[in-house]
Scaffold this active site. Structure first.
Site, PDB file in Angstrom:
ATOM      1  N   CYS A  98       0.788  -1.243   0.000  1.00  0.00           N
ATOM      2  CA  CYS A  98       0.000   0.000   0.000  1.00  0.00           C
ATOM      3  C   CYS A  98       0.818   1.290   0.000  1.00  0.00           C
ATOM      4  CB  CYS A  98      -0.950   0.003   1.197  1.00  0.00           C
ATOM      5  SG  CYS A  98      -2.145  -1.346   1.225  1.00  0.00           S
ATOM      6  N   HIS A 154      -1.861   6.036   2.218  1.00  0.00           N
ATOM      7  CA  HIS A 154      -1.927   4.856   3.082  1.00  0.00           C
ATOM      8  C   HIS A 154      -2.373   5.236   4.500  1.00  0.00           C
ATOM      9  CE1 HIS A 154      -0.970   1.122   5.037  1.00  0.00           C
ATOM     10  NE2 HIS A 154      -0.055   1.692   5.799  1.00  0.00           N
TER      11      HIS A 154
END
Length: 516
Positions: A98, A154
């Site tokens: 991510c 993220h």
């Protein structure tokens, strides 16, 4: 060059150009008003400058109807978006995890350039990176009102009190409601509470992505003045794979089709291929089979995808209903793929097709309808593409390439492959027909995807393929910045004293976690 020097040059060039243009426009307006007092005041022309609907999906591989990644998946809204625009069937992430993936998309730089490889750090916490101009900031600088809800950066990155990534923030992403106990039982790798899946009677409003879609719909229904940039980040199908019961009912357990897998698929891959996911909370597929969780996991992943797709449909409907669709550009992308048994694992953190290939769709103003291309492209290309589509000043320091030629004519070609980086100096090069992988220790893999779409046969040991591997290796990044280690979340290091995963040494004869 060291990063600090490269970054300083890029930042100065970008801002000098912007400041110069601003001063030039200001001078021209001053001259105009002085020359003709009765001339009407010139307003900024925003009617022709399109809005942007920026849709990010977490952990979605190619299990999408229009990508034909799974024969049973139901994604009518992603599919209708693809039909209304241009679908990139060979799009790949810059990192199969991510934080570095989203950092790359939103800064325009490769992980090998920034040194962001793990789940930390946040760029604003790194002195050399804290002044990077992110995609939403660049739009804001150029006259856009920016909105965000769900997961764009993220985790909570970009949502702190001191962060200035967006003008307006909606609900964050995550898990709204969990069962009293994990549905899957105790899982290896630390029994992470988020590593769970299954049906426990949820309704739509029990899932956070419903809240995310609600906020986005509210913004669109308010018919905000343009131009605006609306980021909508869906959390599912990230674990835990919890979705409403009606989504599970779409995929009866007894009829689930499992993805193609090969027993002992890792026998022809080097030991270094394990280092990038050495000790992770996602179980090895061996565990799923032993616990009879494999089919349930696939069912839950499919259910989570369908719920996310339904929330996407609500947002797309709101855009159609507010009358602004004709002046809006939509881009949908996923930060990376996800394994469900392929290569004997679950999760991400690999340099193979299942982990790197992602959905990427552009639709809306000025974009070809019903088009698709199999040319290799990268998520890194989103930043320069949106800049060009929206008539923004060119940001010359970006490392991606505009996809506008494909949006005008899907038959366009380009010479660059797609490159994915997984931790320091581990890279995959993806062309239309081949995948080449080189790890930091020099070990390699090579796959002919025309004959071997599942990447079951590593050709690197065959002399007749050496020249092909060498030609692909020429595309590997020349700059490989050492990682920022932070709290060592999924960071792999090659130190003088050995190899380290999340700060702990990996011995040359250590057993592979979860595979004994």
């Amino acid at each position: 060059m060291k990063w600090s020097k490269v970054q300083s040059t890029r930042f100065q060039k970008s801002n000098t150009g912007i400041i110069g243009r601003v001063l030039l426009v200001a001078w021209m307006l001053f001259f105009l008003f002085q020359s003709c007092e009765e001339a009407p005041k010139k307003e900024v022309e925003t009617e022709t400058q399109p809005n942007v609907l920026f849709i990010a999906v977490d952990d979605l591989n190619d299990w999408v109807g229009c990508l034909q990644g799974h024969p049973q998946v139901q994604t009518p809204n992603i599919d209708r978006l693809a039909t209304s625009g241009t679908l990139f069937t060979n799009a790949h992430t810059q990192s199969p995890i991510c934080n570095p993936s989203r950092t790359s998309v939103l800064t325009g730089y490769r992980p090998s350039t920034t040194g962001i490889y793990g789940l930390s750090p946040w760029i604003r916490e790194v002195p050399e990176l804290k002044d990077l101009v992110t995609l939403p900031q660049y739009f804001s600088t150029n006259g856009y009102k920016t909105y965000s809800t769900g997961k764009i950066f993220h985790g909570g990155y970009g949502r702190g009190k001191q962060d200035t990534e967006f003008d307006s923030l909606g609900p964050s992403s995550g898990v709204k409601k969990q069962p009293p106990r994990k549905l899957a039982g105790e899982t290896p790798g630390g029994n992470n509470p988020w590593v769970d899946w299954g049906d426990f009677g949820l309704k739509d409003e029990d899932v956070q992505d419903w809240e995310v879609a609600n906020w986005a719909v509210d913004v669109l229904e308010s018919r905000p003045e343009g131009p605006y940039f609306l980021g909508v980040g869906f959390f599912l199908p990230h674990v835990p794979l919890y979705a409403p019961t009606k989504e599970f009912e779409k995929y009866p357990k007894d009829s689930i089709q499992m993805p193609p897998m090969l027993a002992d698929d890792r026998e022809d891959t080097p030991r270094a291929s394990w280092y990038n996911h050495w000790d992770v909370p996602e179980p090895r597929w061996k565990w799923f089979q032993e616990k009879d969780q494999d089919t349930l996991f696939v069912q839950a992943y499919l259910a989570a995808i369908s719920f996310m797709d339904r929330q996407l449909g609500r947002v797309l409907d709101a855009l159609e209903e507010n009358g602004q669709a004709e002046n809006t550009i939509i881009v949908l992308w996923s930060d990376h793929g996800f394994h469900l048994g392929e290569k004997e694992i679950s999760g991400k953190n690999t340099l193979w097709e299942r982990s790197t290939r992602v959905p990427l769709i552009f639709a809306g103003k000025g974009i070809g309808v019903g088009q698709k291309t199999n040319e290799p492209v990268e998520l890194l290309d989103i930043y320069p593409t949106l800049n060009e589509l929206c008539g923004m000043p060119e940001k010359e320091d970006l490392e991606g390439h505009s996809l506008v030629p494909f949006l005008k004519d899907a038959k366009a070609t380009r010479p660059w492959p797609a490159i994915t980086t997984n931790n320091w100096n581990n890279h995959a090069v993806r062309t239309k027909e081949w995948r080449y992988i080189r790890y930091a220790d020099g070990s390699e893999e090579l796959y002919d995807l025309r004959k071997d779409p599942n990447e079951w046969t590593n050709l690197i040991g065959r002399p007749e393929y050496r020249s092909k591997a060498d030609s692909l290796a020429a595309w590997l990044p020349k700059e490989n910045r050492l990682p920022y280690t932070g709290d060592f979340q999924r960071v792999l290091e090659y130190r003088d004293e050995g190899i380290f995963w999340q700060g702990k040494p990996i011995g040359s004869s250590d057993p592979i976690p979860g595979m004994d």
